[in-house]
Scaffold this motif. Sequence first.
Motif, PDB file in Angstrom:
ATOM      1  N   GLY A 253      -3.688   4.549  -4.088  1.00 17.29           N
ATOM      2  CA  GLY A 253      -4.927   5.278  -3.871  1.00 17.29           C
ATOM      3  C   GLY A 253      -6.153   4.411  -4.045  1.00 17.29           C
ATOM      4  N   GLY A 254      -7.305   5.067  -3.991  1.00 14.86           N
ATOM      5  CA  GLY A 254      -8.561   4.349  -4.127  1.00 14.86           C
ATOM      6  C   GLY A 254      -8.749   3.726  -5.492  1.00 14.86           C
ATOM      7  N   ASP A 255      -8.028   4.237  -6.500  1.00 11.19           N
ATOM      8  CA  ASP A 255      -8.130   3.664  -7.845  1.00 11.19           C
ATOM      9  C   ASP A 255      -7.242   2.440  -8.032  1.00 11.19           C
ATOM     10  OD1 ASP A 255      -5.710   4.916  -7.703  1.00 11.19           O
ATOM     11  OD2 ASP A 255      -5.948   6.129  -9.525  1.00 11.19           O
TER      12      ASP A 255
ATOM     13  N   ARG B   1      -4.142  10.549   0.173  1.00  9.83           N
ATOM     14  CA  ARG B   1      -4.958   9.568   0.901  1.00  9.83           C
ATOM     15  C   ARG B   1      -4.693   8.180   0.329  1.00  9.83           C
ATOM     16  NH1 ARG B   1      -9.950  10.445   3.618  1.00  9.83           N
ATOM     17  NH2 ARG B   1     -10.098  12.500   2.653  1.00  9.83           N
ATOM     18  N   HIS B   2      -4.484   7.187   1.225  1.00  8.74           N
ATOM     19  CA  HIS B   2      -4.312   5.817   0.738  1.00  8.74           C
ATOM     20  C   HIS B   2      -5.668   5.148   0.612  1.00  8.74           C
ATOM     21  CE1 HIS B   2      -5.050   3.873   4.645  1.00  8.74           C
ATOM     22  NE2 HIS B   2      -4.256   4.760   5.214  1.00  8.74           N
ATOM     23  N   ARG B   3      -5.680   3.965   0.003  1.00  5.84           N
ATOM     24  CA  ARG B   3      -6.952   3.341  -0.341  1.00  5.84           C
ATOM     25  C   ARG B   3      -7.753   2.889   0.864  1.00  5.84           C
ATOM     26  NH1 ARG B   3      -5.215  -2.359  -3.276  1.00  5.84           N
ATOM     27  NH2 ARG B   3      -3.804  -3.149  -1.675  1.00  5.84           N
TER      28      ARG B   3
ATOM     29  N   ASP C 295       0.821  -1.216   0.000  1.00  2.00           N
ATOM     30  CA  ASP C 295       0.000   0.000   0.000  1.00  2.00           C
ATOM     31  C   ASP C 295       0.851   1.261   0.000  1.00  2.00           C
ATOM     32  OD1 ASP C 295      -2.885  -0.899   0.247  1.00  2.00           O
ATOM     33  OD2 ASP C 295      -1.980  -2.026   1.882  1.00  2.00           O
TER      34      ASP C 295
ATOM     35  N   GLY D  95      -8.375   4.927   3.257  1.00  2.98           N
ATOM     36  CA  GLY D  95      -9.094   6.113   3.695  1.00  2.98           C
ATOM     37  C   GLY D  95      -8.267   7.095   4.488  1.00  2.98           C
TER      38      GLY D  95
END
Length: 761
Positions: free
Chosen positions: A599-601, A648-650, A585, A652
């Motif tokens: 990230g979230g993507d 922001r990491h995935r 991550d 949150g």
Amino acid sequence: MAEQGTTPGGKRGYAGTWPPRAAAPAGGYAPVRPSIWPPLVETLRQWARAEAGAGRLLPWVPVAFGTGIAFYFAAEHEPMLPAAAAVAIALCVLAVLLRRQKLFPVVVMTAAVAAGFATATWKTARVAHGVLARPMFSVALTGFVETRDIREKTDRFVLRVATMESPRETTKLERVRLSVKKGAAPEVGSFVELKARLLPPLGPQRPGSYDFGRDLYFQGIGASGFVMGAVKTREAPASGGFALRYAAFMQGLRDAIDARIRTTLDGDQRAIATALLTGRRDAMSPRVNDAMFISGLGHVLSISGYHMAVVAGVVFFAVRALLALFPALTAAHPIKKWAAAAALLAAAFYLALSGAEVATQRSFFMTAVVLIAVMVDRRAITFRTLAVAALIVLAIAPEALVHPSFQMSFAATLGLVALVQIGMPSLLASPDHSVTARVALWGGRELAVLVLASLVAGLATTPYAAFHFHRVTPYGLLANLAAMPVVSAIVMPAGLLGLAAMPFGFDGVFWAIMGFGIDWMIVVTQWVAALPGAVGRMAAFGTAPLIAASAGIILLGLLRTPLRWSGAALLVAALVWAVRAPLPDILISPDGRNVAVRGGDGRLHLMHSARDAFVVKEWLAADADARTAGDASLGEGVSCDEAGCVTRHRGGGFVALATRPEALADDCERAAVIVTARQVAQGCAASVIDAERLRRHGALALRRIGDGFAIDAVKPGSIDRPWSPAVPGDADSETTLRPPAGAARPAVDATPAEADLQADD
């Protein structure tokens, strides 16, 4: 009527009519259930006995020897040489004493493992030297230039240090590798004086990546860096020795060959021709260089077993054909052995001309064993030949085991030898009807052999290409089938004829012929590289799947009975294991100046205070990400100012890269993880990665688990090896990263996004 007799159960009855009774439940007889286990066990025993038969033990000795070397490199601390040597000698003596006993195979394999471990330990002790721990600025150096490497943008040379002076450090190094402006590298053998900035050898850029510092250690190089100012040639205070004079002579010969090639070829033609003949890889355009590796023809640029085999083969058949013109020689003398001797001399010259790197040495030893087998009337291509070559290489350079060139070369060679020993007899059998006879007559059999050889070699090297380079070549078979016949029949023979004609001044025509073949190779590489899906990417995976894949390849190659299919099962398991390997991550560079956050993507986003293109390129390749280091999308979702960056990491939470002290207060309140070179105040609620942790443990990879992160470090606190010494006072590294106990939980930003606001809000 059957006669009454004694049944197998020992009771009287009518023989051949009823089986002996067993305990049965009331009301009838118990059914007899035949078991499949005894026949299966007996079959497995027969297969195992066949695999352990006479002549089947030798190919497994280098496997055991290499296993011992692998154990050495997996050790956390440097083993004690006297202990390792004593155990190896004792086990070897025991194996000799038990050579006629049933336990001999087990004992000899154990002795081979111990011998490999002791050999690697001895080699490390023999090349022991100092390694730079911290950067040094403005270091005054004098010494002899041992090697010179001409590259596309800069030149590089290795300096054998005579004197070393620094105002702040007292570290003494034996050899350093320095970069200079292109065209400014001094001549090999000269004695020079210069000032340089020295850096510690480059270590892994992420956990699990290749350790370049280990390679430099076994080359005797303790630091790398670049020259500051002019390089001044001085009169040597003493002779540099025979080795230096030899290196200067061979470098002069390479320069002369390159100068002759330049008279006829230029651009990529000249660069490839020079690489094939002298091992020098420079001035090749990035477009062609990338296409070579994407298409699967990158192996042509690195002198390996293929080049050595072509050189030896061309000389062997040419000399034998010339000698066959004289009937008196053919009838009275072993011209085949003479041709093998000439080919061996040619291979040795090619080894010296190309720089005699470890990969080239391995290729030479393999070729030499084959040629010597011809000279002593033994079969040339056998598992024994491969085993002897592997033992020679590993005994001389045990560090080669962990190098991708050794792994890929011997995997491909093992596959090809297995193809020759197992598949070729049926393929080369006499055709049994007219259709196969006509196909064989028109070259169908030779084409089938070429296709099978390319396919087997490509499949055998795929696990190592995926592990080290995060790349597979879906169209590698197509590129090799289209280009390699031209390289083998035109490019390399023309190059050898050009070398032979150089002293007489008739080499130009051969360089021109070589150029035509190289043009075809370039066309093939660019065509294949442009095909849809030509770029095959593979995300990084650990060493465990690679070990499983290696074991599968060895079992498939060395076993003769149906037990070999256990290797196929291992390969399938390794593939599934590799594909399911989790991705990190957060990635943090060794100096803490580059941080990549998933990230979230699902993609990596980069925070940096000083972008390092090499690090970013390595991270993206290991993530199977097609973006380049300069791609603008790497900065999406990252907010930066003079004090640092936040993203922001995935999961949150926020990750912060703090470059100034004034950013830490806000980061401690809002971020889950802070990366900084500054001192963080007590009571910070965030998990902190500081400069001291990075100095002790190198690059880090964090993977989210629950409310924290699992830490994977390049150098855990328990690791202390000569090429990667532990930092004094270091302790075992943490395996998890969690918020400090008792600290306030980071505040969560509750502001909703403007696009999510509804009318009644």
